[in-house]
Design a protein around this motif. Structure first.
Motif, PDB file in Angstrom:
ATOM      1  N   PHE A  63      -2.424  -5.934   6.338  1.00  0.00           N
ATOM      2  CA  PHE A  63      -1.012  -5.846   6.714  1.00  0.00           C
ATOM      3  C   PHE A  63      -0.178  -5.265   5.579  1.00  0.00           C
ATOM      4  O   PHE A  63       0.701  -4.427   5.805  1.00  0.00           O
ATOM      5  CB  PHE A  63      -0.475  -7.232   7.108  1.00  0.00           C
ATOM      6  CG  PHE A  63      -1.055  -7.772   8.386  1.00  0.00           C
ATOM      7  CD1 PHE A  63      -0.578  -7.339   9.612  1.00  0.00           C
ATOM      8  CD2 PHE A  63      -2.076  -8.702   8.359  1.00  0.00           C
ATOM      9  CE1 PHE A  63      -1.108  -7.827  10.798  1.00  0.00           C
ATOM     10  CE2 PHE A  63      -2.615  -9.205   9.535  1.00  0.00           C
ATOM     11  CZ  PHE A  63      -2.134  -8.764  10.759  1.00  0.00           C
ATOM     12  N   LEU A  64      -0.448  -5.687   4.372  1.00  0.00           N
ATOM     13  CA  LEU A  64       0.328  -5.213   3.221  1.00  0.00           C
ATOM     14  C   LEU A  64       0.005  -3.763   2.886  1.00  0.00           C
ATOM     15  O   LEU A  64       0.868  -3.024   2.401  1.00  0.00           O
ATOM     16  CB  LEU A  64       0.066  -6.106   2.009  1.00  0.00           C
ATOM     17  CG  LEU A  64       0.485  -7.570   2.167  1.00  0.00           C
ATOM     18  CD1 LEU A  64       0.173  -8.357   0.897  1.00  0.00           C
ATOM     19  CD2 LEU A  64       1.970  -7.680   2.518  1.00  0.00           C
ATOM     20  N   GLN A  65      -1.232  -3.344   3.159  1.00  0.00           N
ATOM     21  CA  GLN A  65      -1.587  -1.943   2.881  1.00  0.00           C
ATOM     22  C   GLN A  65      -0.821  -0.976   3.786  1.00  0.00           C
ATOM     23  O   GLN A  65      -0.556   0.159   3.414  1.00  0.00           O
ATOM     24  CB  GLN A  65      -3.100  -1.765   3.017  1.00  0.00           C
ATOM     25  CG  GLN A  65      -3.860  -2.362   1.837  1.00  0.00           C
ATOM     26  CD  GLN A  65      -5.361  -2.290   2.034  1.00  0.00           C
ATOM     27  OE1 GLN A  65      -5.927  -2.942   2.898  1.00  0.00           O
ATOM     28  NE2 GLN A  65      -6.014  -1.475   1.215  1.00  0.00           N
ATOM     29  N   PHE A  66      -0.464  -1.439   4.989  1.00  0.00           N
ATOM     30  CA  PHE A  66       0.315  -0.597   5.907  1.00  0.00           C
ATOM     31  C   PHE A  66       1.815  -0.739   5.672  1.00  0.00           C
ATOM     32  O   PHE A  66       2.601   0.027   6.231  1.00  0.00           O
ATOM     33  CB  PHE A  66       0.009  -0.972   7.362  1.00  0.00           C
ATOM     34  CG  PHE A  66      -1.363  -0.570   7.824  1.00  0.00           C
ATOM     35  CD1 PHE A  66      -1.795   0.747   7.712  1.00  0.00           C
ATOM     36  CD2 PHE A  66      -2.232  -1.500   8.376  1.00  0.00           C
ATOM     37  CE1 PHE A  66      -3.057   1.131   8.148  1.00  0.00           C
ATOM     38  CE2 PHE A  66      -3.492  -1.127   8.817  1.00  0.00           C
ATOM     39  CZ  PHE A  66      -3.914   0.181   8.690  1.00  0.00           C
ATOM     40  N   PHE A  67       2.231  -1.706   4.888  1.00  0.00           N
ATOM     41  CA  PHE A  67       3.637  -2.077   4.810  1.00  0.00           C
ATOM     42  C   PHE A  67       4.489  -1.091   4.019  1.00  0.00           C
ATOM     43  O   PHE A  67       5.713  -1.128   4.072  1.00  0.00           O
ATOM     44  CB  PHE A  67       3.764  -3.484   4.201  1.00  0.00           C
ATOM     45  CG  PHE A  67       4.906  -4.278   4.759  1.00  0.00           C
ATOM     46  CD1 PHE A  67       4.911  -4.642   6.100  1.00  0.00           C
ATOM     47  CD2 PHE A  67       5.980  -4.650   3.970  1.00  0.00           C
ATOM     48  CE1 PHE A  67       5.970  -5.366   6.634  1.00  0.00           C
ATOM     49  CE2 PHE A  67       7.045  -5.377   4.486  1.00  0.00           C
ATOM     50  CZ  PHE A  67       7.031  -5.734   5.828  1.00  0.00           C
ATOM     51  N   GLY A  68       3.837  -0.178   3.295  1.00  0.00           N
ATOM     52  CA  GLY A  68       4.591   0.813   2.536  1.00  0.00           C
ATOM     53  C   GLY A  68       5.190   1.915   3.402  1.00  0.00           C
ATOM     54  O   GLY A  68       6.112   2.618   2.987  1.00  0.00           O
TER      55      GLY A  68
ATOM     56  N   GLY B  59       0.808  -1.208   0.000  1.00  0.00           N
ATOM     57  CA  GLY B  59       0.000   0.000   0.000  1.00  0.00           C
ATOM     58  C   GLY B  59       0.845   1.262   0.000  1.00  0.00           C
ATOM     59  O   GLY B  59       2.022   1.248   0.375  1.00  0.00           O
ATOM     60  N   GLN B  60       0.251   2.362  -0.412  1.00  0.00           N
ATOM     61  CA  GLN B  60       0.936   3.654  -0.469  1.00  0.00           C
ATOM     62  C   GLN B  60       0.546   4.556   0.705  1.00  0.00           C
ATOM     63  O   GLN B  60       0.751   5.763   0.666  1.00  0.00           O
ATOM     64  CB  GLN B  60       0.612   4.367  -1.791  1.00  0.00           C
ATOM     65  CG  GLN B  60       1.042   3.577  -3.023  1.00  0.00           C
ATOM     66  CD  GLN B  60       2.531   3.287  -3.032  1.00  0.00           C
ATOM     67  OE1 GLN B  60       3.343   4.207  -2.883  1.00  0.00           O
ATOM     68  NE2 GLN B  60       2.897   2.026  -3.183  1.00  0.00           N
ATOM     69  N   LEU B  61      -0.030   3.972   1.736  1.00  0.00           N
ATOM     70  CA  LEU B  61      -0.445   4.758   2.905  1.00  0.00           C
ATOM     71  C   LEU B  61       0.784   5.212   3.686  1.00  0.00           C
ATOM     72  O   LEU B  61       1.811   4.533   3.708  1.00  0.00           O
ATOM     73  CB  LEU B  61      -1.337   3.916   3.814  1.00  0.00           C
ATOM     74  CG  LEU B  61      -2.669   3.437   3.229  1.00  0.00           C
ATOM     75  CD1 LEU B  61      -3.332   2.438   4.159  1.00  0.00           C
ATOM     76  CD2 LEU B  61      -3.594   4.623   2.973  1.00  0.00           C
ATOM     77  N   SER B  62       0.666   6.367   4.357  1.00  0.00           N
ATOM     78  CA  SER B  62       1.757   6.824   5.226  1.00  0.00           C
ATOM     79  C   SER B  62       1.192   7.210   6.589  1.00  0.00           C
ATOM     80  O   SER B  62       0.072   7.729   6.691  1.00  0.00           O
ATOM     81  CB  SER B  62       2.491   8.014   4.610  1.00  0.00           C
ATOM     82  OG  SER B  62       1.623   9.112   4.457  1.00  0.00           O
ATOM     83  N   LEU B  63       1.980   6.940   7.623  1.00  0.00           N
ATOM     84  CA  LEU B  63       1.564   7.244   8.994  1.00  0.00           C
ATOM     85  C   LEU B  63       1.641   8.753   9.214  1.00  0.00           C
ATOM     86  O   LEU B  63       2.712   9.343   9.147  1.00  0.00           O
ATOM     87  CB  LEU B  63       2.459   6.511   9.986  1.00  0.00           C
ATOM     88  CG  LEU B  63       2.179   6.755  11.468  1.00  0.00           C
ATOM     89  CD1 LEU B  63       0.756   6.345  11.837  1.00  0.00           C
ATOM     90  CD2 LEU B  63       3.187   6.013  12.338  1.00  0.00           C
TER      91      LEU B  63
ATOM     92  N   ALA C 161      -5.508  12.697   3.214  1.00  0.00           N
ATOM     93  CA  ALA C 161      -5.861  11.557   2.349  1.00  0.00           C
ATOM     94  C   ALA C 161      -4.695  10.577   2.284  1.00  0.00           C
ATOM     95  O   ALA C 161      -3.523  10.974   2.383  1.00  0.00           O
ATOM     96  CB  ALA C 161      -6.205  12.062   0.952  1.00  0.00           C
ATOM     97  N   ASN C 162      -5.008   9.301   2.143  1.00  0.00           N
ATOM     98  CA  ASN C 162      -4.003   8.234   2.040  1.00  0.00           C
ATOM     99  C   ASN C 162      -3.061   8.181   3.239  1.00  0.00           C
ATOM    100  O   ASN C 162      -1.873   7.887   3.106  1.00  0.00           O
ATOM    101  CB  ASN C 162      -3.188   8.366   0.745  1.00  0.00           C
ATOM    102  CG  ASN C 162      -4.045   8.263  -0.486  1.00  0.00           C
ATOM    103  OD1 ASN C 162      -4.918   7.401  -0.570  1.00  0.00           O
ATOM    104  ND2 ASN C 162      -3.833   9.169  -1.439  1.00  0.00           N
ATOM    105  N   SER C 163      -3.611   8.516   4.400  1.00  0.00           N
ATOM    106  CA  SER C 163      -2.797   8.524   5.619  1.00  0.00           C
ATOM    107  C   SER C 163      -3.400   7.598   6.669  1.00  0.00           C
ATOM    108  O   SER C 163      -4.555   7.204   6.593  1.00  0.00           O
ATOM    109  CB  SER C 163      -2.698   9.942   6.179  1.00  0.00           C
ATOM    110  OG  SER C 163      -2.007  10.781   5.284  1.00  0.00           O
TER     111      SER C 163
END
Length: 587
Positions: free
Chosen positions: A509-514, A252-256, A340-342
């Motif tokens: 899990f994979l969506q957060f892995f980026g 995933g391209q999500l960021s904390l 967005a995307n966070s």
């Protein structure tokens, strides 16, 4: 820097009155040159304005990231002018105003506080270095050295508070050698203060000393140089910290973007409203600080071209023993401002609240949760179970309380004796959602370290130190420590591959892995779980971490390749005898 020339009439009256008071002992007012009178007038104005703005910081809402920035900018502006003004006109201010060194120290201390609070607002560790620079200058230049000669206890208290604030900044920067020196100096100052003045706050100041001493000694393992001096290790994210993603890896391209770090454990070591668990998680969510040029520029006001190229740290709220309403207010503010995307991360280190009786249903409010503050002292966690058995605990944060916030990507870490309440989640909105849950109990044979921080959080912050502790080691030479750290980086890389190559893993899990921070937390969580499952004294299900959604155990926490790595790490440390050699059976 230019000094304001036009002063409002009401300010002119205020500073003229102050000027007459100040100069009354220095001879007739007419004898003082006009230029020197104006210098003192301007200084009084800047000093008065700086105090007004600084005091106004208390009225700013603690939550929300936008409305405070312009106010901080104005405050920094005035303190910039005040600091440079007193440097440029020191002789006149000494002669005509009677400027004392402790007053210069107080200005520098306020600037240090501004930088520290700016760090708290932005989570940018560079501003901790700026706070350290000003606090350190106060000490090096002995600005407060003459305070003890004046018969004014309130001035000595200012000096003691400066020491306490300086210690907090040094702790956050892992400058433990400086901390130890400051603690000794603070101890001497407190002794002198209580000896000279018949004060009622002696107990409180001695408690400050006890708290910081316990905080310094919280780590269960010492890393030693060859001369037996202690090596200070940092657990912030370094360049080589998180395992790199393989080329072509689909994540995933999500960021904390935001994190709530909540500490409500009874009896855990804390200093300045920061428990050991909060402190460790705080550092796990930050990069190593960079030095900024120590100039009194307004933080956060640089042009984009001047900003560091690396992504900023996630913004954090530190909540020590919040009430339910406080926690929910901060949570709602974070949720509202999440880009967005966070991802929003919630870290709960808190006493468990268990269901009071059998329930006909098994909904998100029937498994208990973790304790929030009831605004009254609770002697121990058991006290909360002696209330009306027919009602839910009103000061409990239940899994159901977090349901509204699962409308956006949510990453939850629960370190509690009732963490498993949060595996009964339901993903109602289809957004990425992961919960990492601590063991609910630890083996009795393991020395109880709960007061000095949770073992689970230690694994997420410093997995090698946690591994050494469960292996029965309390100290280690630097060379061996660095060798093991390198091997642990290899283990992390392999865990990352296990996760991304798994065919049955939940996509959350994979969506957060980026995201680097979340990737490191996930790999450390799997290392922690695998270690505990292989350890000979961790034999009950409640001794193991769990997650929502569940991880495929045979592909992750019980993977033979990972088990082999853990045995190899144990061999390097000569502690293989505390781990099971054979493949773990299904417990």
């Amino acid at each position: 820097m230019d000094v304001p020339v036009l002063i409002p009439i009401h300010k002119m009256r205020l500073t003229e009155f102050a000027l007459k008071e100040i100069m009354s002992s220095g001879g007739a007012e007419d004898d003082i040159p006009q230029g020197e009178r104006k210098t003192v007038t301007d200084f009084c104005y800047l000093l008065d304005k700086s105090k007004q703005l600084f005091n106004g910081l208390r009225d700013l809402p603690q939550y929300g990231q936008k409305q405070w920035q312009s106010y901080f900018g104005r405050t920094f502006d005035v303190y910039t002018k005040l600091w440079k003004f007193q440097q440029q006109h020191r002789q006149v201010l000494d002669n005509r105003y009677g400027l004392k060194r402790w007053q210069i120290g107080e200005i520098a201390s306020k600037i240090g506080q501004l930088y520290y609070h700016y760090y708290l607002r932005t989570s940018e560790t560079s501003y901790l270095n700026e706070a350290f620079s000003f606090y350190s200058a106060i000490r090096q230049r002995s600005y407060y050295s003459q305070v003890n000669k004046e018969d004014r206890p309130e001035l000595v208290v200012k000096k003691l508070r400066y020491y306490a604030r300086f210690i907090v900044v040094c702790l956050l920067l892992n400058k433990m050698d400086v901390v130890k020196d400051l603690v000794k100096e603070l101890s001497d100052e407190i002794e002198d203060y209580t000896h000279r003045f018949n004060t009622e706050d002696q107990v409180e100041w001695n408690l400050v000393l006890q708290e910081v001493a316990a905080f310094i000694e919280a780590d269960p393992v010492m890393v030693l140089n060859d001369d037996n001096t202690i090596v200070i290790t940092s657990n912030r994210l370094a360049e080589t910290g998180a395992p790199l993603l393989e080329q072509g890896m689909i994540v995933g391209q999500l960021s904390l973007a935001d994190a709530l770090i909540i500490g409500n454990c009874n009896n855990q070591v804390k200093f300045s409203e920061l428990t050991v668990d909060m402190f460790r998680m705080l550092q796990a969510l930050e990069r190593e600080p960079m030095n900024l040029a120590s100039q009194m520029n307004k933080p956060g006001m640089q042009e984009s071209a001047d900003k560091p190229t690396r992504r900023e740290n996630p913004h954090k709220y530190l909540l020590y023993k919040p009430t339910f309403s406080q926690l929910y207010t901060f949570l709602a503010a974070s949720f509202k401002e999440l880009p967005a995307n966070s991802v929003l991360l919630i870290y709960l280190s808190a006493t468990g609240v268990f269901p009071t009786g059998r329930s006909d249903s098994e909904g998100p409010y029937d498994f208990g949760g973790v304790l929030t503050n009831s605004n009254r002292d609770i002697i121990n966690g058991d006290a909360i179970h002696k209330r009306n058995q027919s009602h839910k605990e009103m000061h409990c944060l239940h899994p159901g309380d977090l349901y509204p916030f699962t409308r956006k990507p949510l990453f939850i870490i629960v370190d509690s004796s009732n963490s498993v309440a949060y595996k009964n989640f339901t993903n109602l909105f289809g957004q990425p959602l992961v919960c990492l849950l601590s063991p609910t109990a630890y083996p009795k044979a393991l020395q109880d370290q709960s007061q000095r921080g949770s073992l689970f959080t230690l694994f997420l912050n410093n997995p090698l130190m946690a591994f050494l502790f469960v292996s029965g080691l309390s100290s280690m030479r630097r060379g061996l420590w660095e060798k093991c750290q390198e091997y642990l980086r290899k283990i992390n890389r392999d865990i990352a591959q296990l996760l991304t190559h798994s065919r049955s893993i939940d996509q959350a899990f994979l969506q957060f892995f980026g995201d680097e921070f979340l990737r490191l937390l996930l790999t450390r969580f799997i290392f922690c779980s695998a270690t505990m499952r292989m350890h000979k004294i961790f034999r009950e299900t409640r001794n193991y971490p769990e997650s929502y959604p569940q991880l495929p155990r045979d592909e992750t926490v019980e993977n033979p390749h990972l088990q082999k790595h853990i045995l190899e790490l144990a061999s390097i440390l000569d502690v293989r005898n505390v781990f099971l050699e054979n493949t773990i059976d299904d417990y």
